[in-house]
Design a protein around this motif. Structure first.
Motif, PDB file in Angstrom:
ATOM      1  N   ARG A 128      41.143  87.296  54.203  1.00  0.00           N
ATOM      2  CA  ARG A 128      39.905  86.661  53.757  1.00  0.00           C
ATOM      3  C   ARG A 128      40.168  85.659  52.633  1.00  0.00           C
ATOM      4  N   GLY A 129      41.368  85.087  52.641  1.00  0.00           N
ATOM      5  CA  GLY A 129      41.737  84.087  51.650  1.00  0.00           C
ATOM      6  C   GLY A 129      41.096  82.738  51.890  1.00  0.00           C
ATOM      7  N   ASP A 130      40.401  82.621  53.006  1.00  0.00           N
ATOM      8  CA  ASP A 130      39.688  81.378  53.314  1.00  0.00           C
ATOM      9  C   ASP A 130      38.268  81.391  52.744  1.00  0.00           C
ATOM     10  N   ARG A 131      37.931  82.435  51.994  1.00  0.00           N
ATOM     11  CA  ARG A 131      36.585  82.576  51.426  1.00  0.00           C
ATOM     12  C   ARG A 131      36.678  82.741  49.913  1.00  0.00           C
ATOM     13  N   ALA A 132      36.092  81.810  49.186  1.00  0.00           N
ATOM     14  CA  ALA A 132      36.125  81.870  47.721  1.00  0.00           C
ATOM     15  C   ALA A 132      35.312  83.060  47.224  1.00  0.00           C
ATOM     16  N   GLY A 133      35.747  83.606  46.110  1.00  0.00           N
ATOM     17  CA  GLY A 133      35.041  84.713  45.465  1.00  0.00           C
ATOM     18  C   GLY A 133      35.902  85.950  45.363  1.00  0.00           C
ATOM     19  N   LEU A 134      35.279  87.044  44.938  1.00  0.00           N
ATOM     20  CA  LEU A 134      35.998  88.306  44.783  1.00  0.00           C
ATOM     21  C   LEU A 134      36.661  88.666  46.101  1.00  0.00           C
ATOM     22  N   ASN A 135      37.953  88.926  46.067  1.00  0.00           N
ATOM     23  CA  ASN A 135      38.713  89.140  47.296  1.00  0.00           C
ATOM     24  C   ASN A 135      39.144  90.585  47.471  1.00  0.00           C
ATOM     25  N   HIS A 136      39.716  91.193  46.445  1.00  0.00           N
ATOM     26  CA  HIS A 136      40.206  92.563  46.602  1.00  0.00           C
ATOM     27  C   HIS A 136      40.405  93.238  45.252  1.00  0.00           C
ATOM     28  N   ILE A 137      40.480  94.560  45.314  1.00  0.00           N
ATOM     29  CA  ILE A 137      40.892  95.365  44.169  1.00  0.00           C
ATOM     30  C   ILE A 137      42.217  95.995  44.557  1.00  0.00           C
ATOM     31  N   CYS A 138      43.177  95.933  43.652  1.00  0.00           N
ATOM     32  CA  CYS A 138      44.502  96.484  43.906  1.00  0.00           C
ATOM     33  C   CYS A 138      44.667  97.791  43.141  1.00  0.00           C
ATOM     34  N   TYR A 139      45.037  98.827  43.884  1.00  0.00           N
ATOM     35  CA  TYR A 139      45.259 100.151  43.310  1.00  0.00           C
ATOM     36  C   TYR A 139      46.755 100.421  43.222  1.00  0.00           C
ATOM     37  N   GLU A 140      47.219 100.737  42.034  1.00  0.00           N
ATOM     38  CA  GLU A 140      48.616 101.110  41.839  1.00  0.00           C
ATOM     39  C   GLU A 140      48.780 102.555  42.293  1.00  0.00           C
ATOM     40  N   VAL A 141      49.800 102.802  43.102  1.00  0.00           N
ATOM     41  CA  VAL A 141      49.982 104.137  43.664  1.00  0.00           C
ATOM     42  C   VAL A 141      51.395 104.653  43.439  1.00  0.00           C
ATOM     43  N   GLU A 142      51.505 105.958  43.478  1.00  0.00           N
ATOM     44  CA  GLU A 142      52.794 106.640  43.561  1.00  0.00           C
ATOM     45  C   GLU A 142      52.972 107.031  45.028  1.00  0.00           C
ATOM     46  N   ARG A 143      54.203 107.189  45.465  1.00  0.00           N
ATOM     47  CA  ARG A 143      54.506 107.602  46.847  1.00  0.00           C
ATOM     48  C   ARG A 143      53.857 106.635  47.854  1.00  0.00           C
ATOM     49  N   PHE A 144      54.217 105.374  47.719  1.00  0.00           N
ATOM     50  CA  PHE A 144      53.641 104.274  48.496  1.00  0.00           C
ATOM     51  C   PHE A 144      53.590 104.578  49.990  1.00  0.00           C
ATOM     52  N   ASP A 145      54.712 104.967  50.580  1.00  0.00           N
ATOM     53  CA  ASP A 145      54.759 105.208  52.029  1.00  0.00           C
ATOM     54  C   ASP A 145      53.810 106.321  52.445  1.00  0.00           C
ATOM     55  N   ARG A 183      38.600  94.228  51.603  1.00  0.00           N
ATOM     56  CA  ARG A 183      40.043  94.405  51.614  1.00  0.00           C
ATOM     57  C   ARG A 183      40.413  95.225  50.387  1.00  0.00           C
ATOM     58  N   ILE A 184      41.331  96.158  50.578  1.00  0.00           N
ATOM     59  CA  ILE A 184      41.902  96.850  49.432  1.00  0.00           C
ATOM     60  C   ILE A 184      43.402  96.665  49.505  1.00  0.00           C
ATOM     61  N   GLU A 185      44.033  96.718  48.374  1.00  0.00           N
ATOM     62  CA  GLU A 185      45.481  96.565  48.286  1.00  0.00           C
ATOM     63  C   GLU A 185      46.046  97.787  47.585  1.00  0.00           C
ATOM     64  N   ILE A 186      47.175  98.281  48.084  1.00  0.00           N
ATOM     65  CA  ILE A 186      47.923  99.290  47.341  1.00  0.00           C
ATOM     66  C   ILE A 186      49.223  98.646  46.884  1.00  0.00           C
ATOM     67  N   LEU A 187      49.724  99.129  45.758  1.00  0.00           N
ATOM     68  CA  LEU A 187      50.871  98.520  45.108  1.00  0.00           C
ATOM     69  C   LEU A 187      51.816  99.589  44.579  1.00  0.00           C
ATOM     70  N   GLU A 188      53.086  99.401  44.862  1.00  0.00           N
ATOM     71  CA  GLU A 188      54.141 100.200  44.252  1.00  0.00           C
ATOM     72  C   GLU A 188      54.856  99.256  43.283  1.00  0.00           C
ATOM     73  N   VAL A 189      54.644  99.472  41.992  1.00  0.00           N
ATOM     74  CA  VAL A 189      55.195  98.569  40.967  1.00  0.00           C
ATOM     75  C   VAL A 189      56.704  98.723  40.907  1.00  0.00           C
ATOM     76  N   GLU A 190      57.406  97.592  40.913  1.00  0.00           N
ATOM     77  CA  GLU A 190      58.859  97.608  40.759  1.00  0.00           C
ATOM     78  C   GLU A 190      59.199  97.927  39.321  1.00  0.00           C
ATOM     79  N   ALA A 191      60.279  98.668  39.136  1.00  0.00           N
ATOM     80  CA  ALA A 191      60.753  98.950  37.777  1.00  0.00           C
ATOM     81  C   ALA A 191      61.219  97.644  37.152  1.00  0.00           C
ATOM     82  N   GLU A 192      60.829  97.411  35.913  1.00  0.00           N
ATOM     83  CA  GLU A 192      61.247  96.182  35.222  1.00  0.00           C
ATOM     84  C   GLU A 192      62.679  96.331  34.745  1.00  0.00           C
ATOM     85  N   ASP A 193      63.427  95.229  34.848  1.00  0.00           N
ATOM     86  CA  ASP A 193      64.799  95.238  34.363  1.00  0.00           C
ATOM     87  C   ASP A 193      64.789  95.367  32.845  1.00  0.00           C
TER      88      ASP A 193
END
Length: 137
Positions: A71-88, A126-136
């Motif tokens: 839905r990137g072709d539509r301006a406005g609020l698009n998604h909320i991203c939830y940070e998760v553990e155990r992504f898979d 749309r919802i997004e899940i995220l597994e944050v990469e460890a920062e160097d």
């Protein structure tokens, strides 16, 4: 609990430069960084308020299939991203519960591994899940 917190909110904008000016000048929110994802022709301006980031998303080609599915072709609020553990595990559980994985995901995103879903109650969300990469260090 695998869902840890809201990581960011994504907002599709027509003109990233104008939107960044509105947020930084009008709301006095500092621009943290600019990111480009060339394969989907996406420019992202990242702002931060407290613990939550706002991603302003400008798609260069809203006709790309992945952009339309997000839905990137539509301006406005698009998604909320939830940070998760155990992504898979979370991803498979969402699929079992009727959430539809958007084609082309999971993949690497700005913060780590991401997947977008269409919830069973609304083809417009749309919802997004995220597994944050460890920062160097």
């Amino acid at each position: 609990m695998p869902f840890k917190k809201i990581n960011h909110v994504g907002i599709v904008v027509k003109n990233l430069r104008e939107a960044l000016n509105s947020y930084s000048e009008g709301l006095d929110i500092k621009v943290e960084r600019l990111v480009e994802i060339p394969d989907v022709q996406l420019k992202i301006g990242v702002l931060k308020i407290g613990e939550i980031e706002i991603e302003l998303l400008e798609y260069g080609n809203p006709e790309l299939p992945i952009v339309k599915s997000l839905r990137g072709d539509r301006a406005g609020l698009n998604h909320i991203c939830y940070e998760v553990e155990r992504f898979d595990e979370v991803m498979m559980d969402l699929i079992k519960k009727g959430f539809t994985l958007v084609e082309g995901f999971p993949r690497k995103g700005v913060h780590g591994r991401i997947a977008f879903f269409i919830p069973p109650h609304s083809s417009e969300e749309r919802i997004e899940i995220l597994e944050v990469e460890a920062e160097d260090e």
